[in-house]
Design an enzyme around this catalytic site. Sequence first.
Site, PDB file in Angstrom:
ATOM      1  N   GLU A 101       1.773  46.501  74.873  1.00 22.59           N
ATOM      2  CA  GLU A 101       2.998  46.115  75.570  1.00 22.59           C
ATOM      3  C   GLU A 101       3.840  45.189  74.701  1.00 22.59           C
ATOM      4  O   GLU A 101       3.313  44.413  73.904  1.00 22.59           O
ATOM      5  CB  GLU A 101       2.665  45.415  76.890  1.00 22.59           C
ATOM      6  CG  GLU A 101       2.009  46.315  77.916  1.00 22.59           C
ATOM      7  CD  GLU A 101       2.889  47.470  78.350  1.00 22.59           C
ATOM      8  OE1 GLU A 101       4.121  47.291  78.471  1.00 22.59           O
ATOM      9  OE2 GLU A 101       2.343  48.562  78.564  1.00 22.59           O
ATOM     10  N   ARG A 115       7.948  58.957  79.039  1.00 20.79           N
ATOM     11  CA  ARG A 115       6.705  58.258  78.682  1.00 20.79           C
ATOM     12  C   ARG A 115       5.833  59.253  77.931  1.00 20.79           C
ATOM     13  O   ARG A 115       5.547  60.335  78.440  1.00 20.79           O
ATOM     14  CB  ARG A 115       6.004  57.764  79.954  1.00 20.79           C
ATOM     15  CG  ARG A 115       4.548  57.341  79.811  1.00 20.79           C
ATOM     16  CD  ARG A 115       4.428  56.050  79.017  1.00 20.79           C
ATOM     17  NE  ARG A 115       3.157  55.410  79.174  1.00 20.79           N
ATOM     18  CZ  ARG A 115       2.041  55.745  78.549  1.00 20.79           C
ATOM     19  NH1 ARG A 115       2.001  56.791  77.755  1.00 20.79           N
ATOM     20  NH2 ARG A 115       0.940  55.061  78.733  1.00 20.79           N
ATOM     21  N   ARG A 175       9.027  57.767  85.331  1.00 18.83           N
ATOM     22  CA  ARG A 175       9.282  58.253  83.970  1.00 18.83           C
ATOM     23  C   ARG A 175       8.686  59.648  83.808  1.00 18.83           C
ATOM     24  O   ARG A 175       7.616  59.938  84.336  1.00 18.83           O
ATOM     25  CB  ARG A 175       8.644  57.307  82.935  1.00 18.83           C
ATOM     26  CG  ARG A 175       9.168  55.895  83.018  1.00 18.83           C
ATOM     27  CD  ARG A 175       8.449  54.976  82.061  1.00 18.83           C
ATOM     28  NE  ARG A 175       7.039  54.848  82.430  1.00 18.83           N
ATOM     29  CZ  ARG A 175       6.187  53.999  81.850  1.00 18.83           C
ATOM     30  NH1 ARG A 175       6.597  53.221  80.860  1.00 18.83           N
ATOM     31  NH2 ARG A 175       4.929  53.935  82.234  1.00 18.83           N
TER      32      ARG A 175
END
Length: 171
Positions: free
Chosen positions: A93, A85, A137
Amino acid sequence: MGQVVRFKQGHRKPKRRPPGGRQSRSFPWLPLLLAIACGAGALYLSWQRRETTSASGFFTLCRSGGDTDCVVDGDTFRYGANIIRVEDIDTPETHRAQCASELALGNRATFRFQALLNNGPFEIVHDGGRDTDSYGRQLRLVERDGQSLGAVLVAEGLARPWTGQRRSWCD
């Protein structure tokens, strides 16, 4: 008025010197020096913890959970077995978009991020901060020639700087 009373000054005792003959002094600037030394030490240690991994490859768009070297969305990608990330940005999104304009901008950010990753070698940088997010992540900076690829997306209007919380992309 009343009488003036004069007090007789007594004999002062000489100050005692500490062993070794030096007179002790108060150093009001000593806390400042200690603060500067601690700050310099912390900066040095944070610099030492900066881990950089050189990376390159051909990145596709991720289709399923098992893909490698692919872009999930505008701020997340898979490199080998790692899901990374980009920690300095927030992009719209694409998987759970709240509105059509968020989905459209999210898709543009995803394709642009893919093109930036495919534009040659880059560095994946852990700057000593948090290692992972709440989804597991890895939180990393992605740089090429010292410039953040996230900052490129921000400059192009496809992302905004990460402030620690998500905000809506819908008007």
